[in-house]
Motif scaffolding. Sequence first.
Motif, PDB file in Angstrom:
ATOM      1  N   PRO A  76      41.533  46.588  35.677  1.00 24.75           N
ATOM      2  CA  PRO A  76      42.273  47.221  36.766  1.00 24.75           C
ATOM      3  C   PRO A  76      42.415  46.359  38.013  1.00 24.75           C
ATOM      4  O   PRO A  76      43.472  46.361  38.653  1.00 24.75           O
ATOM      5  CB  PRO A  76      41.457  48.494  37.048  1.00 24.75           C
ATOM      6  N   ALA A  77      41.377  45.604  38.382  1.00 28.05           N
ATOM      7  CA  ALA A  77      41.438  44.801  39.600  1.00 28.05           C
ATOM      8  C   ALA A  77      42.479  43.695  39.480  1.00 28.05           C
ATOM      9  O   ALA A  77      43.323  43.500  40.369  1.00 28.05           O
ATOM     10  CB  ALA A  77      40.063  44.213  39.918  1.00 28.05           C
ATOM     11  N   GLU A  78      42.425  42.949  38.366  1.00 28.04           N
ATOM     12  CA  GLU A  78      43.378  41.854  38.184  1.00 28.04           C
ATOM     13  C   GLU A  78      44.809  42.368  38.032  1.00 28.04           C
ATOM     14  O   GLU A  78      45.759  41.776  38.547  1.00 28.04           O
ATOM     15  CB  GLU A  78      42.993  41.018  36.955  1.00 28.04           C
ATOM     16  N   MET A  79      44.967  43.487  37.332  1.00 22.60           N
ATOM     17  CA  MET A  79      46.297  44.035  37.151  1.00 22.60           C
ATOM     18  C   MET A  79      46.838  44.627  38.450  1.00 22.60           C
ATOM     19  O   MET A  79      48.045  44.620  38.694  1.00 22.60           O
ATOM     20  CB  MET A  79      46.287  45.092  36.045  1.00 22.60           C
ATOM     21  N   ALA A  80      45.953  45.142  39.312  1.00 25.29           N
ATOM     22  CA  ALA A  80      46.390  45.641  40.618  1.00 25.29           C
ATOM     23  C   ALA A  80      46.929  44.487  41.461  1.00 25.29           C
ATOM     24  O   ALA A  80      47.960  44.621  42.142  1.00 25.29           O
ATOM     25  CB  ALA A  80      45.234  46.337  41.332  1.00 25.29           C
ATOM     26  N   LYS A  81      46.248  43.339  41.424  1.00 21.58           N
ATOM     27  CA  LYS A  81      46.734  42.165  42.166  1.00 21.58           C
ATOM     28  C   LYS A  81      48.074  41.696  41.616  1.00 21.58           C
ATOM     29  O   LYS A  81      48.975  41.324  42.373  1.00 21.58           O
ATOM     30  CB  LYS A  81      45.701  41.037  42.095  1.00 21.58           C
TER      31      LYS A  81
END
Length: 320
Positions: free
Chosen positions: A196-201
Amino acid sequence: MANSIAVLQKDITDQISGKLSELEQSGLQLPSNYNAQNALKSAFFKLQTVKAGKNQGYKPALEVCSKASIANSLLDMVTQGLSPAKTQCYFVVYGNELQLQRSYFGTQAVLKRLTGVEDIWANVIFEGDDFDYEIKDGRERLVKHDTHFTNRDNPIQGVYAVVKTEDDEILTVMTKKEIDASWSQAKTNGVQDKFPAEMAKRTVINRAAKNFINTSDDSDLLVDSINRTTEAEYENDTKRKEAEPVQEETTASLLEELNQDEPKDSEQIQEDEPEISQEAQELLNKAEKQAKRKEAEQIEVAKDDEQGELFKGRTIDPNE
């Protein structure tokens, strides 16, 4: 199989090389250190590992996807100066179409090609972070973002991206609700759940890129390719979607309809498969015939469309 892949690779590579020369004459500028031929070789090597989904029996992408969609995806790749070897892009199968998608690194690389862009980065706002921004002169400006290492295990509150130009820093902010709304439009969301963190960026970088790209003075050829790749990730009801498993859904619905009035015994375990009535068998046979007929019609449509769709919208004559 290996021989047919080699023939397909040579055919598509030759056509893309010819088209790329035309685009460069029309004003497209590739990065000085970018080798399109090497990128194409890397892409075909990568494509041999890409598989279709369960509905298509996990067959190789090069076997399932139309030649037109393969060529168009690779043309978009080289137009944007991307390379799979640098994890800047990857390929996804939707039905019988291959589509190019950029990674977080790919969108960064593309933006840095635009006039005036010096750098771009994104950060996730976690619960417990001290984040603040302001609106000054009509623009959003980052005031501060203080965080702690342990906050990375906390729920995501939002995300932001900064595009640094020669004389300014352009801020784009998204709340978690806005991120979820964007993900809900995506064709797939499994990777969002895992990372989720990388995809949010990646999501906020794409939004920042769209806002900046559509107001830039760069080549329309590059801008069009960038936007096309971004939009391809999201559902569009006007486009033909992946064929649904007609046989499986029809069979399941028929059995449910036939058995919905039968009493259920939650304590009884039935070890043998239940016998299917003659009426149910006839309905199942009918559903299978309909599924086979629909599949045959889709194959014929794909064959008819393939030649005419090759490089559609990219000013390439399919007979070249």
